[in-house]
Design a protein around this motif. Structure first.
Motif, mmCIF file in Angstrom:
data_model
loop_
_atom_site.group_PDB
_atom_site.id
_atom_site.type_symbol
_atom_site.label_atom_id
_atom_site.label_comp_id
_atom_site.label_asym_id
_atom_site.label_seq_id
_atom_site.Cartn_x
_atom_site.Cartn_y
_atom_site.Cartn_z
ATOM 1 N N SER A 60 0.907 -1.142 0.558
ATOM 2 C CA SER A 60 0.034 0.106 -0.024
ATOM 3 C C SER A 60 1.331 1.524 -0.244
ATOM 4 O O SER A 60 0.214 2.800 -0.081
ATOM 5 C CB SER A 60 -0.544 0.281 1.390
ATOM 6 O OG SER A 60 -0.570 0.180 2.805
ATOM 7 N N ARG A 61 2.161 0.312 0.100
ATOM 8 C CA ARG A 61 3.332 2.270 0.233
ATOM 9 C C ARG A 61 4.378 2.500 -1.232
ATOM 10 O O ARG A 61 5.027 2.306 -0.947
ATOM 11 C CB ARG A 61 3.732 2.509 1.333
ATOM 12 C CG ARG A 61 2.783 2.172 2.655
ATOM 13 C CD ARG A 61 3.693 2.502 3.735
ATOM 14 N NE ARG A 61 4.411 3.770 4.263
ATOM 15 C CZ ARG A 61 5.749 3.986 4.598
ATOM 16 N NH1 ARG A 61 6.047 2.008 3.744
ATOM 17 N NH2 ARG A 61 6.256 5.012 4.233
ATOM 18 N N THR A 79 8.928 -3.143 -3.053
ATOM 19 C CA THR A 79 8.749 -1.577 -1.549
ATOM 20 C C THR A 79 9.082 -2.460 -0.302
ATOM 21 O O THR A 79 9.957 -1.693 0.623
ATOM 22 C CB THR A 79 8.799 -0.602 -1.633
ATOM 23 O OG1 THR A 79 6.872 -0.941 -1.594
ATOM 24 C CG2 THR A 79 8.346 0.119 -3.343
ATOM 25 N N LEU A 80 9.598 -4.298 -0.351
ATOM 26 C CA LEU A 80 9.415 -4.731 0.567
ATOM 27 C C LEU A 80 10.608 -5.562 1.089
ATOM 28 O O LEU A 80 11.309 -6.159 0.248
ATOM 29 C CB LEU A 80 7.995 -5.825 0.693
ATOM 30 C CG LEU A 80 8.427 -6.722 1.569
ATOM 31 C CD1 LEU A 80 8.499 -5.934 3.115
ATOM 32 C CD2 LEU A 80 7.473 -7.557 2.526
ATOM 33 N N VAL A 81 12.226 -4.687 1.825
ATOM 34 C CA VAL A 81 12.494 -5.750 2.415
ATOM 35 C C VAL A 81 12.943 -6.034 3.638
ATOM 36 O O VAL A 81 12.476 -5.715 4.352
ATOM 37 C CB VAL A 81 13.722 -4.286 2.360
ATOM 38 C CG1 VAL A 81 14.921 -5.277 2.794
ATOM 39 C CG2 VAL A 81 13.849 -3.199 0.990
ATOM 40 N N LEU A 82 13.056 -7.890 3.228
ATOM 41 C CA LEU A 82 12.931 -8.489 4.785
ATOM 42 C C LEU A 82 15.050 -8.784 5.082
ATOM 43 O O LEU A 82 15.475 -8.758 4.167
ATOM 44 C CB LEU A 82 12.961 -9.613 4.267
ATOM 45 C CG LEU A 82 11.370 -9.866 3.857
ATOM 46 C CD1 LEU A 82 11.293 -11.390 3.180
ATOM 47 C CD2 LEU A 82 10.800 -9.040 5.023
ATOM 48 N N ARG A 83 14.873 -8.119 6.341
ATOM 49 C CA ARG A 83 16.035 -8.290 7.110
ATOM 50 C C ARG A 83 16.714 -9.449 7.620
ATOM 51 O O ARG A 83 15.307 -9.150 9.226
ATOM 52 C CB ARG A 83 17.396 -7.345 7.245
ATOM 53 C CG ARG A 83 17.127 -6.213 6.306
ATOM 54 C CD ARG A 83 18.281 -4.898 6.363
ATOM 55 N NE ARG A 83 17.661 -4.026 5.641
ATOM 56 C CZ ARG A 83 18.636 -4.217 4.139
ATOM 57 N NH1 ARG A 83 19.025 -5.618 4.233
ATOM 58 N NH2 ARG A 83 18.792 -2.677 3.265
ATOM 59 N N THR A 102 9.156 -0.277 2.711
ATOM 60 C CA THR A 102 9.129 -0.639 4.215
ATOM 61 C C THR A 102 10.129 -1.636 4.783
ATOM 62 O O THR A 102 10.298 -3.021 3.792
ATOM 63 C CB THR A 102 7.826 -2.149 4.757
ATOM 64 O OG1 THR A 102 6.679 -1.015 4.415
ATOM 65 C CG2 THR A 102 7.351 -2.392 6.062
ATOM 66 N N VAL A 103 10.850 -2.353 5.916
ATOM 67 C CA VAL A 103 12.559 -3.195 5.766
ATOM 68 C C VAL A 103 11.585 -3.254 7.413
ATOM 69 O O VAL A 103 11.263 -3.331 8.227
ATOM 70 C CB VAL A 103 13.366 -1.844 6.094
ATOM 71 C CG1 VAL A 103 14.197 -3.082 6.758
ATOM 72 C CG2 VAL A 103 13.827 -1.433 5.398
ATOM 73 N N VAL A 104 11.430 -4.951 7.422
ATOM 74 C CA VAL A 104 10.730 -5.875 8.680
ATOM 75 C C VAL A 104 12.075 -6.940 8.712
ATOM 76 O O VAL A 104 12.742 -7.461 7.916
ATOM 77 C CB VAL A 104 9.630 -6.385 7.601
ATOM 78 C CG1 VAL A 104 9.887 -7.734 8.815
ATOM 79 C CG2 VAL A 104 8.228 -6.069 7.520
ATOM 80 N N ARG A 105 13.000 -6.295 9.878
ATOM 81 C CA ARG A 105 13.624 -7.501 10.217
ATOM 82 C C ARG A 105 12.929 -8.336 10.989
ATOM 83 O O ARG A 105 11.869 -8.520 12.396
ATOM 84 C CB ARG A 105 15.035 -6.259 11.583
ATOM 85 C CG ARG A 105 16.006 -6.571 12.352
ATOM 86 C CD ARG A 105 16.212 -6.415 12.594
ATOM 87 N NE ARG A 105 17.213 -5.329 12.404
ATOM 88 C CZ ARG A 105 17.331 -3.995 12.333
ATOM 89 N NH1 ARG A 105 16.749 -3.891 13.747
ATOM 90 N NH2 ARG A 105 17.753 -2.832 11.970
ATOM 91 N N CYS A 106 13.587 -9.483 10.914
ATOM 92 C CA CYS A 106 12.806 -10.761 11.401
ATOM 93 C C CYS A 106 13.668 -12.031 11.428
ATOM 94 O O CYS A 106 14.589 -12.406 10.690
ATOM 95 C CB CYS A 106 11.019 -11.216 10.761
ATOM 96 S SG CYS A 106 12.304 -11.867 8.651
ATOM 97 N N THR A 107 12.834 -13.125 11.802
ATOM 98 C CA THR A 107 13.639 -14.240 11.898
ATOM 99 C C THR A 107 13.314 -15.104 10.839
ATOM 100 O O THR A 107 12.593 -14.664 10.456
ATOM 101 C CB THR A 107 12.805 -14.797 13.258
ATOM 102 O OG1 THR A 107 11.554 -15.573 13.013
ATOM 103 C CG2 THR A 107 13.430 -14.553 14.697
#
Length: 274
Positions: A236-237, A264-268, A242-247
């Motif tokens: 939606s952006r 635009t979604l970045v997973l780290r 949007t940076v998601v820091r996750c397991t």
């Protein structure tokens, strides 16, 4: 949602819902909440129905050592009101005033509880309750505030109780807002019991004109509905990252619902391992 005495404790930064089916259950839940909240530097505010004068006295008696202004027990129609088309916003504004007055009076933290039968008297429909419980998540995003909403299983139907329960983040999920840019931190679990709270939580940073950091490093579990909500939030952006820091587990759940299809979604990976 927790039923009756199954809720063991109350903590700041939580927006918890509990149910009861007897007057003594309600009294015991609120008494425990008051005794937890009446600590140095903390104010406790309890919203009750208009006919709860005896309960109000019992709560005051449960905290005999409360300092002046430390425990406020308010009855609908005298201590507070909300009515008409703007009743949801009136209550949200009232909570903001409660918070600001507590801090102005020198209290560092605030515990807020509501015996929600007052909403029936105020004309709240089920949709109003869900709207209120969803919107008030932003209020409890402040880790200086803890909240409890009590619903009577004899007065509210099962569908309404289920809907408002899902709008509460706690006790399984905790969240905080702050840090650089738009920084939202989630910890705990997201499942069918509280996934309904996620859109309103994400909504707190939806309009941010910057990168959103969603720190889910301490999110131990999320179901497919929650994963889709996070991916949908990023989609939606389209002009902001949007940076998601996750397991790894959370990353896998997000990948399964199309995370790689949102540019635009970045997973780290979270710092320090899986």
């Amino acid at each position: 949602m927790s039923e009756g005495r199954t809720v063991p404790s109350w903590r700041l930064g939580e927006h918890v819902s509990a149910t009861y089916a007897a007057a003594d259950e309600c009294r015991d839940l609120l008494t425990g909440f008051v005794r937890t909240g009446v600590r140095p530097g903390q104010r406790v505010v309890v919203f009750l129905d208009a006919d709860d004068t005896d309960l109000a006295r019992q709560l005051v008696a449960a905290a005999p050592d409360a300092a002046a202004g430390q425990l406020l027990v308010l009855l609908y129609g005298s201590g507070f009101t909300a009515s008409g088309d703007g009743r949801v916003q009136q209550m949200l504004d009232g909570l903001t005033t409660v918070r600001d007055e507590a801090f102005a009076d020198g209290f560092q933290t605030v515990f807020v509880a509501g015996k929600m039968t007052w909403t029936l008297r105020a004309g709240f429909a089920a949709a109003d309750l869900v709207a209120y419980e969803s919107a008030v998540n932003a209020f409890f995003g402040d880790v200086r505030i803890g909240g409890l909403c009590l619903y009577d299983r004899r007065r509210f139907d099962k569908a309404t109780i289920g809907a408002v329960a899902a709008a509460h983040a706690g006790p399984l999920l905790r969240f905080t807002v702050g840090g650089w840019g738009a920084h939202l931190r989630l910890s705990g679990e997201l499942d069918a019991s509280n996934t309904g709270a996620l859109p309103s939580i994400l909504g707190m940073v939806t309009e941010a004109d910057s990168t959103v950091l969603l720190d889910a490093s301490d999110l131990h579990f999320l179901d497919a509905a929650a994963a889709r909500a996070i991916v949908g939030f990023a989609a939606s952006r389209p002009n902001r990252h949007t940076v998601v820091r996750c397991t790894r587990g959370v990353r896998q759940a997000l990948d399964l619902v199309g995370a790689d299809e949102v540019p635009t979604l970045v997973l780290r990976d979270r710092v320090g391992g899986a």
